[in-house]
Motif scaffolding. Structure first.
Motif, PDB file in Angstrom:
ATOM      1  N   ILE A 139       0.862  -1.323   0.010  1.00 31.10           N
ATOM      2  CA  ILE A 139      -0.116   0.035   0.010  1.00 31.10           C
ATOM      3  C   ILE A 139       0.886   1.057  -0.144  1.00 31.10           C
ATOM      4  N   ALA A 140       2.081   0.952  -0.141  1.00 30.45           N
ATOM      5  CA  ALA A 140       2.980   2.308  -0.131  1.00 30.45           C
ATOM      6  C   ALA A 140       2.739   3.191  -1.135  1.00 30.45           C
ATOM      7  N   ASP A 141       2.249   2.759  -2.279  1.00 30.75           N
ATOM      8  CA  ASP A 141       2.094   3.719  -3.501  1.00 30.75           C
ATOM      9  C   ASP A 141       0.853   3.944  -3.802  1.00 30.75           C
ATOM     10  N   ALA A 142      -0.092   3.388  -3.172  1.00 35.12           N
ATOM     11  CA  ALA A 142      -1.452   3.650  -3.294  1.00 35.12           C
ATOM     12  C   ALA A 142      -2.464   2.962  -2.620  1.00 35.12           C
ATOM     13  N   PRO A 143      -3.678   3.663  -2.163  1.00 35.39           N
ATOM     14  CA  PRO A 143      -4.586   2.883  -1.376  1.00 35.39           C
ATOM     15  C   PRO A 143      -5.181   1.544  -2.086  1.00 35.39           C
ATOM     16  N   ARG A 144      -5.300   0.513  -0.900  1.00 35.21           N
ATOM     17  CA  ARG A 144      -6.082  -0.605  -1.759  1.00 35.21           C
ATOM     18  C   ARG A 144      -6.749  -1.431  -0.848  1.00 35.21           C
TER      19      ARG A 144
END
Length: 114
Positions: free
Chosen positions: A17-22
């Motif tokens: 989840i570091a680059d985008a919410p999931r």
């Protein structure tokens, strides 16, 4: 901040989840990709870990929505989680660099066979 290494499932979830919410299913899919299929997160394990990470303020609920009559949450990296992940990534990089040096695998060196 904790000087102890992150456990692998925690490291993988935070990385996912570091680059985008999931949402949960997408996190499980990302964990599989990141680990090159080595780690598969079962539903109960994943949501238990997410609850623990929420309590530790390493992740945050990004959004809640109803999809097909069921509540679906997406999770994002919280500021504290970002700090811990960055520290862990740096620690792993330093360790890998030292292992590479000791194996003589640096640029321009010969390869080592097992």
């Amino acid at each position: 901040m904790n000087d102890q290494a992150l456990r692998e499932p925690t490291l993988l979830i935070l990385t996912a989840i570091a680059d985008a919410p999931r949402h949960g299913y997408a996190i499980a899919q990302e964990v599989g990709k990141i680990s090159q299929g080595r780690t598969r997160m079962r539903t109960g394990t994943l949501y238990g870990a997410l609850e623990r990470l929420l309590e530790q303020e390493l992740v945050a609920v990004h959004q809640e929505e109803v999809v097909d009559g069921r509540m679906r949450r997406s999770y994002a990296l919280a500021p504290r989680g970002r700090e811990m992940l960055a520290a862990e990534a740096a620690r792993i990089a330093r360790t890998a660099q030292e292992a590479t040096r000791r194996l003589g695998l640096g640029l321009g060196s010969r390869s080592v066979t097992a």
